[in-house]
Design a protein around this motif. Structure first.
Motif, PDB file in Angstrom:
ATOM      1  N   SER A  34      -8.054   1.793  -4.411  1.00 41.33           N
ATOM      2  CA  SER A  34      -7.047   2.166  -3.405  1.00 41.33           C
ATOM      3  C   SER A  34      -7.124   3.633  -2.997  1.00 41.33           C
ATOM      4  CB  SER A  34      -5.650   1.864  -3.955  1.00 41.33           C
ATOM      5  OG  SER A  34      -5.433   2.550  -5.174  1.00 41.33           O
TER       6      SER A  34
ATOM      7  N   LEU B 199      -6.599  -5.254  -0.164  1.00 35.51           N
ATOM      8  CA  LEU B 199      -7.824  -4.534  -0.535  1.00 35.51           C
ATOM      9  C   LEU B 199      -8.896  -4.709   0.537  1.00 35.51           C
ATOM     10  CD1 LEU B 199      -9.688  -2.998  -2.451  1.00 35.51           C
ATOM     11  CD2 LEU B 199     -10.092  -5.141  -3.680  1.00 35.51           C
TER      12      LEU B 199
ATOM     13  N   TRP C 287      -6.910   4.461   0.765  1.00 34.63           N
ATOM     14  CA  TRP C 287      -5.955   3.694   1.555  1.00 34.63           C
ATOM     15  C   TRP C 287      -5.068   4.575   2.452  1.00 34.63           C
ATOM     16  CZ3 TRP C 287      -3.669  -0.917  -1.756  1.00 34.63           C
ATOM     17  CH2 TRP C 287      -4.720  -1.789  -2.082  1.00 34.63           C
ATOM     18  N   ASP C 288      -4.796   5.799   2.023  1.00 30.92           N
ATOM     19  CA  ASP C 288      -3.932   6.676   2.807  1.00 30.92           C
ATOM     20  C   ASP C 288      -4.700   7.496   3.846  1.00 30.92           C
ATOM     21  OD1 ASP C 288      -1.582   5.887   1.637  1.00 30.92           O
ATOM     22  OD2 ASP C 288      -1.650   7.392   0.058  1.00 30.92           O
TER      23      ASP C 288
ATOM     24  N   TRP D  86     -10.811   1.720   6.653  1.00 32.60           N
ATOM     25  CA  TRP D  86     -11.736   0.597   6.708  1.00 32.60           C
ATOM     26  C   TRP D  86     -13.075   0.947   7.360  1.00 32.60           C
ATOM     27  CZ3 TRP D  86      -7.086   1.028   9.266  1.00 32.60           C
ATOM     28  CH2 TRP D  86      -7.139   1.248  10.643  1.00 32.60           C
TER      29      TRP D  86
ATOM     30  N   MET E 158       0.820  -1.199   0.000  1.00 32.06           N
ATOM     31  CA  MET E 158       0.000   0.000   0.000  1.00 32.06           C
ATOM     32  C   MET E 158       0.855   1.251   0.000  1.00 32.06           C
ATOM     33  SD  MET E 158      -3.220  -0.919   2.488  1.00 32.06           S
ATOM     34  CE  MET E 158      -2.241  -1.461   3.878  1.00 32.06           C
TER      35      MET E 158
ATOM     36  N   ALA F 179      -7.779  -2.880   3.885  1.00 33.38           N
ATOM     37  CA  ALA F 179      -7.792  -1.418   3.895  1.00 33.38           C
ATOM     38  C   ALA F 179      -9.150  -0.830   3.531  1.00 33.38           C
ATOM     39  CB  ALA F 179      -6.722  -0.877   2.933  1.00 33.38           C
ATOM     40  N   ASN F 180      -9.902  -1.520   2.664  1.00 32.28           N
ATOM     41  CA  ASN F 180     -11.142  -0.931   2.155  1.00 32.28           C
ATOM     42  C   ASN F 180     -12.234  -2.001   2.029  1.00 32.28           C
ATOM     43  OD1 ASN F 180     -12.940   0.873   1.047  1.00 32.28           O
ATOM     44  ND2 ASN F 180     -11.946   1.012  -0.948  1.00 32.28           N
TER      45      ASN F 180
END
Length: 449
Positions: free
Chosen positions: A21, A108, A24-25, A30, A1, A111-112
């Motif tokens: 993505s 994936l 993600w930062d 989540w 990531m 993170a999400n």
């Protein structure tokens, strides 16, 4: 990531297409509230305003192809589910990611997770399913807990459960942890495992779309395939087809690992080249060069540095003699022994063979025995022909694709690096062994430069 973030200021970063993505930062990406800030569940609202058949047609028009390896059109797969048959329909998400070198679905989901859950709801609505399953590899407990928490968040918010968003559509989502077996990545073996039986491939026909989970019509999709659906419904078909190529439209996650400076996940349009991705990843480690690499995991025929400009889409990779697979780009430099790498992969396939069919069960065992002799320098040139013969008896003749995957590295390594196999026999040792002659090792790597 982290690779995507690190590369964001490079000249080549414009090829990146952060969709899956994108958050993600963010802080705690989540969480549901974070996902909603990135247009979360907007695609679901638009899908529920359409007839289920319209949703299927939208996905068909987008050209979305399965991201699990085969590249089969996702909308077409949904359309195979018979309607009006009076049977329950099931959606099963294949999250049993275990191909060596493949690491896209796990990060994936970690993170999400809500992008997958939204995609599951849309897909279940389209195929008229009231119960969906996410079959997760059981070793990744942290992802299991995060998915379960995300499903509960979605349920509390009214996206899952009875009367989803007042539409009259009901859906339950079960997150199931598998026991950990590579063979359960094969869709029918996964269904057997989900039913509580030993995971082994089923004889087809009947296909899952006719008689799948609990002998009912079932659609099995990969994590990334389902996770790509919400953005298509939200942003439109033309937006999605504006990326990638005509036959392989859209974006995808490429996993770079091995001898690169910044390994990680890079989300880019289909058709990007490894040379472009390497620019983002900082290139091969200092003072070294690419020797060979896999375009889609260990089960796909390997490429060499001659293939750096091959478009990484289904047609481009196929025309060059390999498969896009899971887009697991494993990069190996000149310090790696091809014979040893192929032996390690083959040991994995022999260990993970379910034993149901003779070509795979017996063939992978003998491949390991021959490769062990060759790697130690104890074999003969006749062993090379035997190796090809055994691989040929597995390829296309086993019950599922595991056998084909085991044969792929054999064929491709002998195609591009037969001289290295012969060198093991000539010098009765592996030239990359620290105990081997440094002169011999340098001569070999120099000859391959």
């Amino acid at each position: 990531m982290t690779a995507m973030t690190d590369a964001s200021n490079s000249p080549s970063s414009s090829i990146l297409t952060p969709v899956l993505s994108e958050p993600w930062d963010d802080d705690k990406p989540w969480r549901l509230d974070t996902y909603l800030k990135h247009d979360g569940y907007q695609g679901l609202k638009k899908a529920l305003a359409k007839h289920p058949d319209e949703v299927i047609q939208t996905v068909k028009d987008s050209g979305l192809r399965g991201r699990g390896g085969a590249g089969f059109p996702t909308g077409m797969k949904w359309g195979f589910i018979p309607q009006g048959d009076g049977n329950p329909h099931y959606l099963v998400v294949n999250a049993d990611e275990s191909e060596p070198g493949t690491c896209k679905d796990i990060p994936l989901m970690y993170a999400n997770p809500h992008v997958l859950i939204e995609g599951v709801i849309i897909a279940a609505y389209a195929i008229r399913s009231s119960h969906a399953f996410i079959y997760l590899r059981g070793e990744v407990v942290s992802v299991l807990r995060r998915l379960q928490a995300a499903v509960q968040e979605a349920k509390d918010a009214g996206y899952v459960g009875q009367d989803v968003l007042g539409s009259g559509f009901d859906l339950e989502i079960t997150v199931h942890a598998g026991a950990g077996a590579y063979i359960c990545g094969e869709e029918t073996a996964l269904l057997d495992s989900l039913e509580g039986r030993r995971g082994q491939p089923r004889l087809r026909p009947p296909f899952p779309a006719v008689a799948g989970l609990y002998a009912s019509p079932t659609c099995v999709n990969n994590v990334e395939s389902i996770a790509s659906v919400p953005s298509i419904l939200n942003r439109g078909v033309e937006w999605f087809r504006g990326m990638g190529s005509e036959k392989s439209p859209g974006f995808t996650l490429y996993s770079l690992s091995g001898h690169v400076k910044r390994p990680g996940q890079y989300e880019a349009p289909l058709g990007v080249t490894l040379r472009e991705l390497l620019d983002l990843a900082g290139g091969v480690r200092e003072g070294h060069r690419i020797k060979f690499w896999t375009p889609g995991g260990s089960s796909t025929p390997m490429f060499t540095d001659e293939h750096l400009d091959v478009p990484l889409d289904y047609e481009g990779v196929g025309a060059a003699g390999s498969m896009l697979g899971t887009k697991a780009l494993q990069i190996f430099d000149e310090t790696v022994c091809v014979v040893r790498a192929v032996l390690r992969w083959t040991e994995f396939y022999a260990h993970e063979s379910c034993g149901k069919c003779t070509p795979c069960r017996e063939g992978t065992y003998w491949l390991v025995q021959i490769l062990e002799r060759l790697e130690k320098g104890d074999g003969t040139e006749q062993d090379l022909e035997t190796l090809l013969d055994v691989a040929d008896n597995i390829n296309g003749k086993s019950f599922c694709a595991l056998g084909d995957g085991a044969a792929s590295p054999i064929f491709s390594s002998l195609k591009y690096f037969r001289d290295e196999y012969v060198a093991h026999l000539t010098h009765r040792s592996c030239p990359f062994d620290p105990a081997a002659s440094t002169v011999w090792a340098s001569n070999l790597t120099g000859a391959q430069a």
